[in-house]
Design a protein around this motif. Structure first.
Motif, short mmCIF file in Angstrom:
data_model
loop_
_atom_site.label_atom_id
_atom_site.label_comp_id
_atom_site.label_asym_id
_atom_site.label_seq_id
_atom_site.Cartn_x
_atom_site.Cartn_y
_atom_site.Cartn_z
N LEU A 56 0.84 -1.19 0.00
CA LEU A 56 0.00 0.00 0.00
C LEU A 56 0.88 1.25 0.00
CD1 LEU A 56 -2.73 -1.20 2.52
CD2 LEU A 56 -2.79 -1.27 0.02
N GLU A 57 0.27 2.41 0.15
CA GLU A 57 0.99 3.66 -0.07
C GLU A 57 2.23 3.80 0.81
OE1 GLU A 57 0.31 8.51 0.23
OE2 GLU A 57 -1.42 7.16 0.26
N GLU A 58 2.11 3.53 2.10
CA GLU A 58 3.25 3.72 3.01
C GLU A 58 4.43 2.82 2.62
OE1 GLU A 58 4.28 3.66 7.81
OE2 GLU A 58 2.27 3.19 7.10
N HIS A 59 4.11 1.61 2.22
CA HIS A 59 5.14 0.67 1.78
C HIS A 59 5.83 1.17 0.52
CE1 HIS A 59 6.56 -3.63 1.08
NE2 HIS A 59 6.88 -3.01 -0.04
N GLU A 60 5.04 1.55 -0.47
CA GLU A 60 5.60 1.97 -1.75
C GLU A 60 6.42 3.25 -1.61
OE1 GLU A 60 5.63 -0.59 -3.47
OE2 GLU A 60 4.23 -0.33 -5.13
N TYR A 61 5.95 4.14 -0.77
CA TYR A 61 6.69 5.39 -0.51
C TYR A 61 8.08 5.08 0.04
CZ TYR A 61 8.15 9.51 2.15
OH TYR A 61 8.87 10.54 2.68
N ALA A 62 8.13 4.24 1.08
CA ALA A 62 9.41 3.91 1.70
C ALA A 62 10.32 3.17 0.74
CB ALA A 62 9.19 3.08 2.97
N SER A 63 9.78 2.22 0.00
CA SER A 63 10.57 1.44 -0.95
C SER A 63 11.19 2.33 -2.02
CB SER A 63 9.70 0.36 -1.59
OG SER A 63 10.40 -0.32 -2.59
N GLU A 64 10.39 3.22 -2.58
CA GLU A 64 10.88 4.11 -3.65
C GLU A 64 11.96 5.06 -3.14
OE1 GLU A 64 11.03 5.90 -7.47
OE2 GLU A 64 10.08 4.04 -6.77
N TRP A 153 18.93 -5.09 4.36
CA TRP A 153 18.30 -3.98 5.08
C TRP A 153 16.83 -4.29 5.28
CZ3 TRP A 153 19.95 1.29 2.46
CH2 TRP A 153 21.36 1.40 2.50
N ARG A 154 16.32 -3.95 6.48
CA ARG A 154 14.89 -4.05 6.76
C ARG A 154 14.40 -2.71 7.29
NH1 ARG A 154 12.80 -9.74 9.08
NH2 ARG A 154 11.02 -9.00 7.85
N TYR A 155 13.23 -2.30 6.82
CA TYR A 155 12.64 -1.04 7.29
C TYR A 155 11.17 -1.30 7.59
CZ TYR A 155 11.18 3.84 7.46
OH TYR A 155 10.67 5.04 7.87
N ASN A 156 10.74 -0.95 8.80
CA ASN A 156 9.37 -1.23 9.23
C ASN A 156 8.49 0.01 9.29
OD1 ASN A 156 10.23 0.11 11.52
ND2 ASN A 156 9.90 -1.61 12.93
N GLY A 157 8.94 1.07 8.63
CA GLY A 157 8.19 2.31 8.66
C GLY A 157 8.71 3.29 9.68
N GLN A 158 9.54 2.80 10.60
CA GLN A 158 10.12 3.65 11.64
C GLN A 158 11.61 3.39 11.84
OE1 GLN A 158 7.61 2.78 15.06
NE2 GLN A 158 6.33 4.55 14.62
N VAL A 159 12.00 2.12 11.79
CA VAL A 159 13.37 1.74 12.13
C VAL A 159 14.05 1.07 10.94
CG1 VAL A 159 14.83 0.37 13.67
CG2 VAL A 159 12.74 1.45 14.55
N TRP A 160 15.26 1.52 10.65
CA TRP A 160 16.11 0.93 9.62
C TRP A 160 17.09 -0.02 10.31
CZ3 TRP A 160 20.63 4.14 7.16
CH2 TRP A 160 21.37 3.34 6.27
N ARG A 161 17.00 -1.31 9.99
CA ARG A 161 17.90 -2.30 10.56
C ARG A 161 18.84 -2.82 9.47
NH1 ARG A 161 14.84 -6.72 13.99
NH2 ARG A 161 16.93 -6.91 14.89
#
Length: 216
Positions: A56-64, A153-161
């Motif tokens: 959805l939008e939040e996912h696509e925004y972060a990925s891009e 890399w993993r990103y959950n919308g708040q934290v970059w691991r």
């Protein structure tokens, strides 16, 4: 054969997910090849479990934006890049397959430049990025570690691991092995600024990157 379809609902709005269990590799391949080209869904298959993710939008925004973040860093460092985006990474020998949000050849770019990647002969991508806002039933750290991906890399919308492969498992680090001069706060600030204006955020980040490189 027993197949179970489990719809997963969460309050977060990053993705919608459906999991299917009890699938053979052949059945997974039939589903994969029956889907239309240009689809937005992502498939991840791990030892009989297929997870279908609908970003959805939040996912696509972060990925891009994370993809742009990486491209700016690579270009500023004078490195070369081959991007696979969400290309299917099939490993039938491992009974695993994934379609990450982003995957890149950086250190091994020269080995795969100008042609289609064949994972039966070529090394895995040097860097894989997954955005998972909602819970996933797939242990993606184990999946990509088994494929031999050096950096994850993993990103959950708040934290970059940030994870680096050490032996057969990942070790979490504070900084990227590829971009060890970049702080996590740099990504957070970039994503926050981009919510207001992506062009201005990109310009500001390019300026920051050039300043940091000059100080090296």
């Amino acid at each position: 054969m027993v197949r179970t379809v489990v719809p997963v609902e969460h309050q977060a709005l990053g993705e919608k997910r459906v999991s299917v269990s009890g699938l053979t590799w052949a059945a997974y391949q039939q589903i994969l090849h029956a889907l239309p080209e240009g689809r937005s869904t992502r498939l991840t298959y791990d030892h009989g479990t297929l997870e279908i993710t609908m970003p959805l939008e939040e996912h696509e925004y972060a990925s891009e934006l994370i993809g742009l973040f990486i491209r700016i860093l690579v270009g500023a460092m004078g490195l070369k890049l081959k991007s696979l985006r969400s290309t299917t990474l099939d490993r039938p020998d491992l009974d695993r397959s994934a379609e990450p949000d982003n995957a890149y050849y950086i250190q091994h770019q020269a080995q795969v430049a100008g042609r289609k990647v064949d994972l039966s002969q070529d090394p895995p991508p040097d860097l894989v990025v997954e955005v998972d806002i909602t819970h996933t039933d797939i242990a993606k750290d184990r999946l990509y570690a088994s494929m031999g991906v050096p950096e994850f890399w993993r990103y959950n919308g708040q934290v970059w691991r940030i994870f680096q492969l050490q032996g057969e498992a990942y070790q979490e680090l504070d900084r990227s092995p590829t971009f060890d001069w970049v702080k996590k706060e740099d990504l957070y600030q970039f994503l926050e600024q981009a919510q207001q204006d992506e062009i201005e955020a990109e310009q500001n980040f390019r300026t920051l990157v050039n300043q940091k490189l000059q100080q090296q």
